[in-house]
Design a protein around this motif. Structure first.
Motif, PDB file in Angstrom:
ATOM      1  N   TRP A 105       1.007  -1.050  -0.132  1.00  0.00           N
ATOM      2  CA  TRP A 105       0.008   0.084  -0.026  1.00  0.00           C
ATOM      3  C   TRP A 105       0.804   1.194   0.063  1.00  0.00           C
ATOM      4  O   TRP A 105       0.351   2.303  -0.067  1.00  0.00           O
ATOM      5  CB  TRP A 105      -0.963  -0.047   1.274  1.00  0.00           C
ATOM      6  N   LEU A 157      -1.159   5.609   6.960  1.00  0.00           N
ATOM      7  CA  LEU A 157      -0.249   6.184   8.078  1.00  0.00           C
ATOM      8  C   LEU A 157       1.198   6.406   7.632  1.00  0.00           C
ATOM      9  O   LEU A 157       1.461   7.444   8.049  1.00  0.00           O
ATOM     10  CB  LEU A 157      -0.212   4.927   8.929  1.00  0.00           C
ATOM     11  N   LYS A 158       1.686   5.609   7.011  1.00  0.00           N
ATOM     12  CA  LYS A 158       3.134   5.644   6.883  1.00  0.00           C
ATOM     13  C   LYS A 158       3.501   7.175   6.059  1.00  0.00           C
ATOM     14  O   LYS A 158       4.569   7.563   6.249  1.00  0.00           O
ATOM     15  CB  LYS A 158       3.909   4.534   5.948  1.00  0.00           C
ATOM     16  N   CYS A 186      -4.306   2.530   8.276  1.00  0.00           N
ATOM     17  CA  CYS A 186      -3.451   1.561   8.110  1.00  0.00           C
ATOM     18  C   CYS A 186      -4.268   0.496   7.250  1.00  0.00           C
ATOM     19  O   CYS A 186      -5.265   0.071   7.786  1.00  0.00           O
ATOM     20  CB  CYS A 186      -2.804   0.912   9.252  1.00  0.00           C
ATOM     21  N   CYS A 207       2.519   1.271  12.143  1.00  0.00           N
ATOM     22  CA  CYS A 207       2.790   0.705  10.458  1.00  0.00           C
ATOM     23  C   CYS A 207       3.359  -0.566  10.628  1.00  0.00           C
ATOM     24  O   CYS A 207       4.491  -0.710  11.352  1.00  0.00           O
ATOM     25  CB  CYS A 207       3.417   1.930   9.712  1.00  0.00           C
ATOM     26  N   ALA A 233       4.927  -1.983   7.763  1.00  0.00           N
ATOM     27  CA  ALA A 233       5.572  -1.951   6.650  1.00  0.00           C
ATOM     28  C   ALA A 233       7.018  -3.049   6.608  1.00  0.00           C
ATOM     29  O   ALA A 233       7.450  -2.930   7.909  1.00  0.00           O
ATOM     30  CB  ALA A 233       5.871  -0.795   6.050  1.00  0.00           C
TER      31      ALA A 233
HETATM   32  S1  SF4 Z   1       1.344  -1.249   7.018  1.00  0.00           S
HETATM   33 FE1  SF4 Z   1       2.324   0.745   6.957  1.00  0.00          FE
HETATM   34  S2  SF4 Z   1       2.695   1.176   5.027  1.00  0.00           S
HETATM   35 FE2  SF4 Z   1       1.234  -0.754   4.816  1.00  0.00          FE
HETATM   36  S3  SF4 Z   1      -0.656   0.362   4.942  1.00  0.00           S
HETATM   37 FE3  SF4 Z   1      -0.166   0.311   7.055  1.00  0.00          FE
HETATM   38  S4  SF4 Z   1       0.553   2.064   7.581  1.00  0.00           S
HETATM   39 FE4  SF4 Z   1       0.547   2.148   5.184  1.00  0.00          FE
END
Ligand code: SF4
Ligand SMILES: Cc1cc2nc3c(=O)[nH]c(=O)nc-3n(C[C@H](O)[C@H](O)[C@H](O)COP(=O)(O)OP(=O)(O)OC[C@H]3O[C@@H](n4cnc5c(N)ncnc54)[C@H](O)[C@@H]3O)c2cc1C
Lengths: 331, 771
Positions: A125, A140-141, A147, A156, A158
């Motif tokens: 994402w 969020l990131k 998220c 997050c 990621a």
């Molecule tokens: S894991 Fe992190 S990068 Fe992935 S959707 Fe959630 S906030 Fe966004």
């Protein structure tokens, strides 16, 4: 997608580079091989005012090995150089294997060790164009408030998607960090924060200048197992690194590292506790593999399902341990 | 074996040197003075009404020369006469994430990008449909008002009597197959440079197209300009595979922006935009039933196919009809039933992709046939031979088959792959599988109903005795230029480098329908032969007069004309040309080709798709190994035999066959477009998993030459027919290796692992599988 506008700074010395970083503060970004930075800039993930290209800094290159002090790798050492180094292959097998699986030959020629250890975390994402991310309200990131992987949470997830960090962790590696205030060292295991948003403990004016691997671990057997759909190009979907010392079939020491399943590369310390002092047995391997899947927590950050990635952690842990432990030569 | 001098040679492709040295010019390499950069605003919503668009802020941005929205150019277009449902930009509604909302042309890329951000669109979101079976149940908010229940088209064909056929069978098997969506992933993203010149009121368009002729018609229609005011030129193309075989939004958009700005405009898609333009192979759900006698003779086949077409018509109904028309037609099956639905969903439109419409049904059919063979205890190679056609013949669905190298293909791959020693005998985890496929050598009926020839070629001999070959056919990397040149050189008996080829420029070259349905070698090839023969006739007439011999005693070969009457008279091609000039003044000839009436198929609804003047055939043996802990498959070797009628250039045929197999393997084990609520999760070449060199197995190509009576010197198609068989060959090999049948593509590691776990006990393995 074109690159956004930025100023390109090309310092020749490390002390100059850290001063430049300090000057621009949060608006500066380091670029080494650029194999991670450039695609991310194109995707609109960053818009630095200044890009500090450190490739011209001579003192950051090179592979040095001394049987007493161990291995020293400059941050700019390319992954190809590491994978092909006879010293690394002979003494620190797990690292050579991990470096050799990164991306593709062309990217390994450009990609550096420093860049590999400081890689941005990845998520399906997040690693998308601005238009794409905007269409789903960002996350969020970057620029958003939710998220998509774990909705409702504040974190997050990621994923840490580098190959060499887990391998280096199994070798007790230390990193050296340069800043305008001088140099400091830190165990690699402490470098990562396990936070998808804020991945490493590195100040805005700091550069990872090199990596040291102790002599003590030279000669450990090593194996790196990587899950990916294609045998080249692809980032890991799960990775297991193992370094092991055997004596007459008895495991004297073993470390197992994980990557590409959590926001940080992680050592599974329990594996050492379970296996040290033991002779090979499928049961012992199974117990260790079980510890591995308790630590690895893949989520829906990639095109493969979390269930499959978790399954493969177990398979890879089993394979790496069995291969290193039950055979004589290792490879 | 005919005595050819140039046909049959491994002549390097004439466009090769420019491509590999980087000298060649693709559309994106072109530039004109004052050229603007065009960019497109795409929809963030899968289904929404556009309540209002405000472009005033974008227009006010310095450097912005044109902003265009749907209302500016509302004329509808579409590749099929029955499917004109697209407009340059969405008029009142967007239908997929990525749909085209507005376009801007500005002096810089950055300016164009900023302008897009300044366009304000007020959307009213509508319920969206993503699942092909669910969308058919929709009662309201249909994607196109005129398509109730989101069904674009449905067809119901019954040939013979299937119920009776199945009743007579000793074994009836059924299975539901599901194929994921795959895309072409051509190296070159679509690109169009359009130049509207207000001084002459003329539009010139350079575009990455497989179909310059259809693009020409569409532009005239959308812009409301007469055809003679428009010129379409096809530069080098970096691969099409069907993704450039209909008019793609970028082509129309560059043209309307240029018209509006009265300046040249170029738009090159980002890779992500290529995925939105798409037109690839659709998701298909195939419920298939096959009945067979104990001896393996097939008594009937029945298929119900639901095809997820995305938001627009495109080639969709044709895709579906191919699925039905070629379902049973490579075997002798007297009872065939096909029920097909092409449905609309809020996703990018699907369309033609290499093996158009035939690939997923072939996967299903050949997989199920393998099961039939195993359950009856018949060798899967043998069951295919037992059901062979007896050509010349007409299939139950009225396809005329004139040449049929399929049995020979099977025999060759069986022999060269070591099939007999391997099947059922390799250690657990390793296996072999066989499958076949076929494809048309060009559609016998053109998209636009007309009696016009499908290909026309003009030849002109220049002063310096070079020959200019004017053809509308589109080289897209498949070798069309090289093949036409070889055919003309052969017939005129001249060195290939005497021929200068001018192709695919609507102002200079005669009409050719384009590069799709594997039609170029067959149709433009036949036109080349006809033109060359006409030209040669003039040459011979003149030479005969000089020598006082009869023209039918002459032969042209090796750049010379010789008398075959024992006189030993020889004249160089230059001298012959000089002689002909004395007699005729200019030396020109034309030739064209239209498929004969007998090849055009039946009269029932939908009968127009499937008929072809000839069919190619392919048989393949795949050898795989399966890692039973990870489920990962590696394809180790593919032995493939392709009946191409005659290999005009064996090297390019082998290249096409290998490329087809490789593309099939991508779909077989790893490629897939991944959707989340209409959002494509992998619109990049990193996450869309086309095979890397490391997953590419050894491919052993074998060429079978059945010499078709109507093909140019016997040639048939070579570019698509070998794709489909690769997928079931791998699926069947996996079954041979580990005893599980995967009925959906891609056959991912995860699916195999799951199937292996479900079949925990060794005894549970299917009949015919080992261990
Ligand atoms: S894991 Fe992190 S990068 Fe992935 S959707 Fe959630 S906030 Fe966004
Ligand atoms: C198609 C593709 C596939 C890939 N596959 C893989 C893969 O399989 N495995 C894998 O591990 N990686 C993969 N990568 C990522 C990348 O190529 C490698 O990780 C490479 O090692 C990054 O090094 P670099 O020098 O190019 O980093 P850069 O792109 O220059 O930098 C990466 C990050 O590190 C920071 N940085 C760089 N050097 C330093 C330093 N000395 N001190 C502090 N910060 C620094 C940069 O600011 C940036 O945030 C892939 C990339 C691509 C494009």
């Amino acid at each position: 997608m074109s690159l956004p506008p930025f100023m390109l700074l090309r310092p020749r010395r490390l002390d100059e580079a850290v001063v430049r970083l300090a000057d621009y503060g949060p608006e500066a970004m380091i670029v080494a091989g650029g194999t991670d930075v450039v695609p991310n800039l194109r995707a609109g993930l960053f818009s630095p005012r200044a890009l500090v290209d450190i490739k011209g800094i001579g003192e950051l290159g090179g592979i040095r090995f001394d049987p007493r002090s161990g291995l020293e790798l400059g941050a700019l050492t390319t992954l190809t150089a590491i994978a092909e180094s006879s010293v690394v292959q002979e003494h620190y097998r797990v690292l050579a294997e991990a470096a050799g699986t990164v991306a593709s030959p062309v990217l390994r020629n450009m990609g550096t060790l420093g860049g590999n250890l400081c890689l941005e975390t990845r998520c399906l994402w997040y690693n998308q164009s601005t238009v794409w991310r905007k269409a789903c309200g960002f996350c969020l990131k970057k620029d958003g408030t939710v998220c998509h992987v774990a909705p409702g949470g504040e974190r997050c997830w990621a994923v840490w998607s580098g190959d060499t960090a887990a391998a280096l962790m199994t070798l007790d590696a230390e990193i050296e960090i340069a800043s305008p205030r001088g140099r400091r060292r830190m165990p690699l295991t402490e470098f990562y924060k396990n936070d998808g948003m804020d991945r490493i403990r590195l100040g805005r004016d700091e550069i990872l200048s090199g990596v040291r691997v102790p002599a003590r671990l030279a000669g450990y057997r090593g194996s790196y197992q990587k899950l990916r759909i294609r045998s080249a190009i692809d980032y890991p979907l799960a990775g297991v690194a193992v370094a092991m010392q055997l004596e007459n079939g008895i495991c004297r020491d073993v470390r197992l590292g994980l990557t590409a399943v959590n926001p940080a590369p992680l050592l599974v310390r329990e594996v050492g506790e379970l296996l040290r002092g033991q002779r090979f047995s499928p049961e012992a391997v199974e117990a260790a593999a079980h510890a591995v899947i308790r630590t690895g927590k893949p989520l829906k950050t990639s095109v493969s399902t979390p269930e499959y990635r978790r399954d493969m952690l177990r398979v890879f842990a089993r394979r790496a341990l069995t291969r290193l432990w039950s055979s004589n030569g290792g490879h | 074996m005919a005595n050819f001098s140039i046909v049959g040679q491994r002549l390097p492709m004439v466009d090769g040197p420019d491509k590999v040295t980087g000298r060649g010019l693709y559309t994106d390499d072109l530039a004109l003075p004052g050229m603007l950069v065009g960019k497109i605003l795409h929809s963030p919503h899968a289904h929404a009404c556009i309540r209002r668009i405000d472009t005033s802020r974008a227009e006010a941005l310095p450097g912005v020369k044109a902003v265009v929205t749907g209302r500016d150019f509302p004329n509808r277009y579409g590749i099929l006469p029955i499917g004109h449902d697209e407009t340059a930009f969405a008029v009142d509604k967007v239908r997929y994430i990525g749909d085209n909302v507005a376009g801007v042309a500005a002096v810089s890329e950055e300016g164009a990008r900023q302008a897009l951000e300044l366009i304000e669109v007020d959307y009213e979101r509508l319920p969206a449909y993503f699942d092909p079976e669910e969308t058919m149940k929709a009662e309201s908010n249909w994607i196109h008002d005129e398509k109730p229940h989101n069904i674009e088209k449905e067809y119901h064909h019954q040939f013979g009597n299937v119920e009776q056929g199945l009743a007579e069978a000793d074994l009836v098997v059924s299975e539901r197959f599901a194929c994921s969506e795959v895309t072409h992933a051509a190296l070159e993203p679509h690109s169009t440079l359009a130049h509207y010149d207000p001084a002459t009121d003329r539009l010139t368009v350079w575009s990455s197209t497989q179909v310059p002729y259809y693009l020409h018609l569409t532009l005239a229609n959308v812009l409301g300009m007469p055809k003679e005011k428009i010129r379409v030129i096809k530069p080098l193309i970096g691969g099409g595979f069907g993704g450039k075989s209909e008019v793609i939004p970028v082509e129309v958009e560059a043209a309307v922006l240029s018209r509006q700005a009265a300046l040249p405009v170029k738009i090159t898609y980002t890779r992500e935009e290529v995925f939105y333009a798409h037109r690839g192979r659709p998701i298909q759900i195939i419920e298939l039933t096959i009945g067979a006698k104990r001896d393996g003779r097939l008594t009937g086949v029945k298929a119900r196919i639901v095809q997820d077409g995305g938001a627009y018509c495109g080639y969709g109904p044709v895709t579906l009809l191919y699925s039905g028309a070629l379902l049973g037609a490579m075997y002798d099956i007297q009872n065939v039933q096909f029920d097909g639905y092409r449905v609309l969903t809020n996703k990018p439109a699907c369309g033609a992709m290499r093996g158009h419409g035939t690939v997923n049904t072939r996967f299903a059919f050949e997989s199920l046939l393998d099961r039939v063979a195993c359950e009856l205890g018949i060798d899967p190679a043998e069951i295919r031979l037992r059901n062979q056609l007896q050509p010349p013949c007409i299939t139950v669905n009225q396809l005329r088959v004139t040449s049929y190298g399929y049995p020979e293909c099977i025999r060759q791959v069986v022999e060269k792959s070591g099939w007999g020693e391997k099947r059922g005998k390799l250690p657990y985890g390793k296996g072999v599988g066989i499958a076949g496929s076929h494809y048309v050598s060009g559609a016998a009926n053109s998209i636009i109903r007309s009696e016009m020839p499908h290909s026309t070629v003009n030849l002109r001999v220049e002063d310096d005795a070079t020959v200019t070959l004017l053809t509308g056919a589109s080289e897209i990397g498949q070798g069309s230029d090289t093949i036409q040149l070889q055919l003309v050189a052969e017939e005129l008996g001249v060195r290939p480098d005497r021929i200068k080829l001018v192709a695919a420029d609507t102002e200079r070259t005669p009409i050719d329908l384009g590069s799709y349905s594997s039609r170029v070698t067959f149709m433009a090839g036949n036109a080349c032969l006809a033109a060359a023969r006409n030209l040669r006739k003039q040459l011979f007439e003149a030479v005969a007069r000089v020598w006082g011999v009869s023209a039918d005693q002459l032969e042209a070969r090796d750049d010379r004309v010789c008398a075959q009457n024992g006189s030993g008279k020889v004249m160089s091609f230059e001298q012959a040309v000089a002689a002909a000039r004395q007699q005729f003044g200019t030396l020109e000839a034309t030739g064209s080709y239209a498929p004969p009436a007998e090849a055009r198929g039946g009269k029932f609804k939908g009968a127009g798709v499937g008929p072809s003047p000839a069919y190619s055939y392919s048989a393949q043996v795949a050898e795989v190994s399966v890692d039973t802990e990870t489920g990962q498959v590696s394809v180790e070797r593919i032995t493939v035999a392709h009946d191409c009628g005659r290999a005009i250039n064996p090297m390019t045929v082998e290249g096409q066959v290998e490329g087809s197999v490789w593309m099939g393997l991508g779909q077989a084990v790893q490629e897939e477009m991944i959707w989340n609520q209409g959002r494509l999760m992998n619109p990049s070449l990193l996450e869309y998993k086309s095979a890397s060199t490391l997953e590419s197995p050894e491919i052993v190509p074998i060429l079978v030459e059945s010499v078709d009576p109507e093909g140019p010197l016997g040639a048939k198609e070579a570019g698509e027919g070998s794709l489909a068989a690769a997928i079931p060959a791998v699926a069947n090999a996996i079954y041979d290796a580990v005893g599980v049948r995967i009925t959906s593509t891609p056959i991912s590691a995860e699916k195999i692992l799951k199937a292996l776990r479900e079949r925990q006990k060794p005894q549970a393995r299917g009949n015919g599988g080992r261990r």
